[in-house]
Design an enzyme around this catalytic site. Structure first.
Site, PDB file in Angstrom:
ATOM      1  N   GLU A   1      -2.787  -4.662   5.949  1.00  0.00           N
ATOM      2  CA  GLU A   1      -3.541  -3.429   6.233  1.00  0.00           C
ATOM      3  C   GLU A   1      -5.023  -3.825   6.267  1.00  0.00           C
ATOM      4  O   GLU A   1      -5.669  -3.718   7.302  1.00  0.00           O
ATOM      5  CB  GLU A   1      -3.267  -2.376   5.151  1.00  0.00           C
ATOM      6  CG  GLU A   1      -4.000  -1.057   5.367  1.00  0.00           C
ATOM      7  CD  GLU A   1      -3.787  -0.055   4.221  1.00  0.00           C
ATOM      8  OE1 GLU A   1      -3.374  -0.473   3.121  1.00  0.00           O
ATOM      9  OE2 GLU A   1      -4.062   1.152   4.432  1.00  0.00           O
TER      10      GLU A   1
ATOM     11  N   ASP B   1       1.401   8.094   6.206  1.00  0.00           N
ATOM     12  CA  ASP B   1       0.784   7.455   5.031  1.00  0.00           C
ATOM     13  C   ASP B   1       0.362   8.482   3.978  1.00  0.00           C
ATOM     14  O   ASP B   1       1.085   8.692   2.993  1.00  0.00           O
ATOM     15  CB  ASP B   1      -0.393   6.578   5.471  1.00  0.00           C
ATOM     16  CG  ASP B   1      -0.685   5.423   4.527  1.00  0.00           C
ATOM     17  OD1 ASP B   1       0.073   5.244   3.566  1.00  0.00           O
ATOM     18  OD2 ASP B   1      -1.682   4.702   4.762  1.00  0.00           O
ATOM     19  N   ASP B   2      -0.799   9.099   4.149  1.00  0.00           N
ATOM     20  CA  ASP B   2      -1.322  10.088   3.188  1.00  0.00           C
ATOM     21  C   ASP B   2      -1.895  11.257   3.990  1.00  0.00           C
ATOM     22  O   ASP B   2      -3.124  11.396   4.123  1.00  0.00           O
ATOM     23  CB  ASP B   2      -2.431   9.444   2.339  1.00  0.00           C
ATOM     24  CG  ASP B   2      -1.930   8.238   1.568  1.00  0.00           C
ATOM     25  OD1 ASP B   2      -1.274   8.439   0.530  1.00  0.00           O
ATOM     26  OD2 ASP B   2      -2.166   7.110   2.026  1.00  0.00           O
TER      27      ASP B   2
HETATM   28  N1  ADE Z   1      -1.701   4.110  -1.557  1.00  0.00           N
HETATM   29  C1  ADE Z   1      -1.648   5.235  -0.851  1.00  0.00           C
HETATM   30  N2  ADE Z   1      -1.954   4.988   0.424  1.00  0.00           N
HETATM   31  C2  ADE Z   1      -2.195   3.664   0.525  1.00  0.00           C
HETATM   32  C3  ADE Z   1      -2.550   2.796   1.576  1.00  0.00           C
HETATM   33  N3  ADE Z   1      -2.755   3.218   2.831  1.00  0.00           N
HETATM   34  N4  ADE Z   1      -2.730   1.490   1.303  1.00  0.00           N
HETATM   35  C4  ADE Z   1      -2.556   1.041   0.061  1.00  0.00           C
HETATM   36  N5  ADE Z   1      -2.223   1.806  -0.960  1.00  0.00           N
HETATM   37  C5  ADE Z   1      -2.036   3.108  -0.733  1.00  0.00           C
HETATM   38 ZN    ZN Z   2       0.664   3.384   2.474  1.00  0.00          ZN
END
Ligand code: ADE
Ligand code: ZN
Length: 338
Positions: free
Chosen positions: A200, A278-279
């Protein structure tokens, strides 16, 4: 709605990269803060949203862990999970494999049982009410020690049959997968599937470590794999699934513009990429928003969308019957749109 957008909306889909704590919407954060007597450093919902402006992963994580402080009771974890499923039901999402970060809660004195039981009850209720099948993945926080991860794995023992596997998330740089070699080996012995965020922000070497040292079953993100042609070839040959999160990558400055997102390059190289949120409450979009905005930015074709959606089902841990059902529904939707 454009043709392609309504096509995306119509398709049954899976989500394979979602942190349940990252689906905590500001409204819900306020509500929980009030009922639990937690003081937030924001005056209102607008102030929370305004704070979601990140230059990198760590800036996001700092707010993500702070936001979690409102989650206190089993009911809170149930409500959080149920709200997410209700939201993605509207996106025609039919199967989810979600992460939770138990150490973000047990560190604050919340009982492990309250966290996991609230989430599992939420998943069960979501399946009953919305027909969404699901799996839960216990994610270790990589900025903490491997010893701490072992203690968390031990706490999960009564629930091993209710979790799909373990993951690795949080601050990537300086915390390579090799730091968790033993706890992943132990998790494998227990019959758990293995997942890790890699590439990432971290270099291709971290992706190699996730493959060679952790022996993972699926890579979360994996963007920086593209810097290494040998690695790309290997991902293709091993049919390694990548859970890609375009709007997350944009918000965390992993890409400077969605037009430069590597998703199309991945597909054209033959990598098994999937689309995920993801979030979503921090990154401004749920599953369909990720498909729609990326399709628009990268000029994705209908065939590209179908490949991504199909990869989501193929890369998931579905029972053979459920997989057949969802893939045949997908085929029907494609035929109906032609
Ligand atoms: N925790 C929550 N979202 C994340 C992300 N994109 N990368 C690493 N840890 C995370
Ligand atoms: Zn993640």
């Amino acid at each position: 709605m454009s043709n392609l957008n309504s096509f995306i909306q119509s398709l049954p889909k899976a989500e394979l990269h979602l942190h349940i704590e990252g689906s905590l919407e500001p409204e819900q954060m306020f509500e929980m803060a009030q009922r639990n007597g937690v003081t937030l450093p924001y005056a209102d919902v607008a102030e929370i949203r305004a704070a979601y402006d990140f230059n990198n992963l760590q800036e996001f994580l700092d707010l993500y862990y702070a936001g979690m402080s409102v989650l206190q009771t089993k009911q809170d974890f149930f409500d959080l999970t149920y709200a997410y499923l209700k939201r993605v039901h509207a996106d025609n999402c039919r199967h989810v494999e979600i992460f939770f970060d138990p150490q973000g809660h047990t560190e604050r004195g919340i009982a492990f049982a309250d966290v996991i039981e609230g989430i599992l009850d939420g998943l069960d209720q979501g399946e009953a009410d919305f027909g969404i099948s699901s799996h839960l993945i216990l994610s270790f926080l990589r900025h903490l020690s491997e010893e701490d991860a072992f203690a968390t794995l031990a706490e999960a023992e009564p629930y091993y049959d209710r979790i799909l596997g373990v993951g690795l998330d949080s601050s990537e740089m300086g915390h390579p997968p090799s730091k968790f070699a033993r706890v992943f080996a132990k998790s494998r012995e227990l019959g758990l599937k293995l997942f890790a965020h890699a590439g990432e922000e971290g270099p291709p070497e971290y992706v190699y470590e996730a493959l060679d040292i952790l022996d993972i079953d699926r890579i979360d993100h994996g963007n920086r794999s593209l810097e290494d042609d040998v690695l790309v070839q290997r991902l293709v040959e091993e049919e390694m699934y990548l859970t890609v999160c375009p709007l997350s990558n944009l918000k965390l400055c992993v890409v400077d513009d969605l037009k430069n997102h590597p998703l199309k390059v991945m597909l054209d190289a033959g990598i098994k990429a999937t689309v995920n949120s993801d979030d979503p409450s921090y990154f401004g979009g749920y599953l369909n928003d990720n498909y729609i905005r990326t399709a628009d930015a990268l000029n994705l074709s209908k065939d590209d969308i179908v490949t991504l959606v199909r990869n989501g089902f193929e890369g998931a841990y579905l029972s053979p019957e459920r997989k057949e059902l969802l893939l045949s529904e997908l085929s029907k939707n494609i035929s109906a749109s032609n």
